[in-house]
Design an enzyme around this catalytic site. Structure first.
Site, PDB file in Angstrom:
ATOM      1  N   VAL B 106       0.866  -1.173   0.000  1.00 45.71           N
ATOM      2  CA  VAL B 106       0.000   0.000   0.000  1.00 45.71           C
ATOM      3  C   VAL B 106       0.905   1.226   0.000  1.00 45.71           C
ATOM      4  O   VAL B 106       1.886   1.278   0.747  1.00 45.71           O
ATOM      5  CB  VAL B 106      -0.911   0.022   1.248  1.00 45.71           C
ATOM      6  CG1 VAL B 106      -1.830   1.240   1.234  1.00 45.71           C
ATOM      7  CG2 VAL B 106      -1.727  -1.268   1.341  1.00 45.71           C
ATOM      8  N   CYS B 107       0.597   2.177  -0.869  1.00 50.50           N
ATOM      9  CA  CYS B 107       1.305   3.462  -0.882  1.00 50.50           C
ATOM     10  C   CYS B 107       2.792   3.192  -1.156  1.00 50.50           C
ATOM     11  O   CYS B 107       3.121   2.362  -2.013  1.00 50.50           O
ATOM     12  CB  CYS B 107       1.045   4.134   0.464  1.00 50.50           C
ATOM     13  SG  CYS B 107       1.411   5.886   0.563  1.00 50.50           S
ATOM     14  N   THR B 108       3.695   3.844  -0.440  1.00 51.35           N
ATOM     15  CA  THR B 108       5.125   3.638  -0.691  1.00 51.35           C
ATOM     16  C   THR B 108       5.649   2.326  -0.101  1.00 51.35           C
ATOM     17  O   THR B 108       6.850   2.069  -0.176  1.00 51.35           O
ATOM     18  CB  THR B 108       5.940   4.825  -0.147  1.00 51.35           C
ATOM     19  OG1 THR B 108       5.538   5.105   1.189  1.00 51.35           O
ATOM     20  CG2 THR B 108       5.700   6.065  -0.998  1.00 51.35           C
ATOM     21  N   THR B 126       2.034   3.031  -6.816  1.00 52.06           N
ATOM     22  CA  THR B 126       2.409   3.558  -5.500  1.00 52.06           C
ATOM     23  C   THR B 126       1.771   4.944  -5.346  1.00 52.06           C
ATOM     24  O   THR B 126       1.018   5.381  -6.233  1.00 52.06           O
ATOM     25  CB  THR B 126       3.952   3.617  -5.356  1.00 52.06           C
ATOM     26  OG1 THR B 126       4.297   3.944  -4.004  1.00 52.06           O
ATOM     27  CG2 THR B 126       4.588   4.651  -6.278  1.00 52.06           C
TER      28      THR B 126
END
Lengths: 235, 235
Positions: B106-108, B126
């Site tokens: 999730v995300c970075t 990302t």
């Protein structure tokens, strides 16, 4: 309600056992990013609590240690049934509400706030499975995702706390601040199914969800019936 | 990828200091509700960590104590920079990935998984502010909210973890299960603004967000440049 950027905002949320963590972590994600503000994570004491699915959440201040808050966040979840009968919590909400700019309930947090009798004649919403409890509690039920009535902001079930918190952010600090938080969170939702409300969910899915929640809904009903009877007897 | 309902699913997420709590609590909300499953909250050790905005999160198992997971959730946030250089964490991800059904960033968190070199030639996404780092890390960048490529599922920034987790839920347990979770969460989002992506946000809001994140983006860039140079030198 817009505040001067120089005014430091005190924001706080009450944690309790058997809450739904997402009713709290959604608003935390948004409101902890308000410029010139402090977010206080509060509990009856500082012991960690477990949410309804076991996640450990840790308060950093007791209710007694909280300053006068500008925003009080009241999450929901099954533990709300106990909170509605907890005089320490109810007095805290009553006391805070006299000086607060916003009392923000998420999900069945609205039922906790209702137990203080502060919501009589106020427009509000709650989780779809508890919506029928608003009227007996003296609330004017509004079937919207986020309802703002004076200082009382209420969000419907669980994930609606994100939308509610963005509304609160814009009320206090203006649209650009709320929009920057939304962009940071990349909140351009694309739910993979159209199943987020009783109106849109496939019928068999709604039936499943109602069955899963039926014991809790019964417990809530019994609790609220008792409370309302108590009020009618002058309690 | 659909599993028999009889098969118990082991799900785990890695907590680390300076993460973004929402990258984790969104997927927790969804995946902790999968029938016949256990959600393990993992850390390098069991010490509580603070997320980037100070929220205390408490792991209950160390990485060494984790069973073979069916789903490994890797959240992001500023602390991802350190995690990309943490051999204990990287070996854990490498080891787990050999037996896992899904590695879900999730995300970075995608950048942490990329540091293991498991994502070379894999399609992934990302957070929008880190999207430019995917290609140098050998990933095929796909600008979508959720990307599924074999066992690797990646979600874009922060709140997209909810959409990603619902996809993971449906992959493992079928659409009805995911839809019931979505209904429970009342996930019928109504963002009050159209500001959730760099494409939709007002220009001045995008500029503000880029300014707010510029130091972190520089730190990420330096870190990734070093890592890629190291790879090119046969590291």
């Amino acid at each position: 309600m817009l505040c001067s950027p120089d005014q430091h905002l005190q924001i706080g949320a009450i944690l309790f056992p058997d809450m739904d963590q997402f009713d709290f972590t959604g608003p935390f994600e948004v409101l902890s990013r308000l410029p010139n503000s402090t977010f206080h994570v509060l509990g009856k004491d500082r012991s960690p609590v477990r949410d309804m699915k076991g996640l450990i959440l840790t308060p950093e201040k007791t209710l007694a240690e909280a300053p006068q808050l500008d925003v009080l966040v009241v999450p929901g979840g099954p533990g709300q049934v106990q909170m509605m009968e907890d005089e320490t919590v109810l007095s805290f909400i009553r006391q805070q509400s006299t000086g607060t700019k916003i009392v923000f309930s998420v999900c069945t947090g609205a039922l906790i706030v209702a137990a203080t009798r502060l919501l009589r004649g106020v427009k509000a919403t709650t989780h779809w499975a508890s919506f029928q409890f608003l009227e007996p509690l003296g609330i004017i039920p509004v079937d919207e995702r986020v309802v703002v009535d004076g200082k009382f902001v209420s969000a419907a079930g669980v994930s609606s706390g994100i939308d509610g918190a963005l509304r609160v952010a814009s009320l206090l600090r203006g649209d650009s601040v709320a929009q920057e938080i939304q962009l940071y969170m990349q909140y351009a939702p694309e739910p993979p199914f159209n199943s987020g409300s009783p109106q849109s969910a496939p019928l068999h899915v709604l039936a499943l969800a109602q069955k899963t929640g039926s014991e809790l809904t019964k417990a809530r009903a019994a609790n609220i019936e008792r409370l309302v009877a108590d009020w009618q007897n002058g309690g």
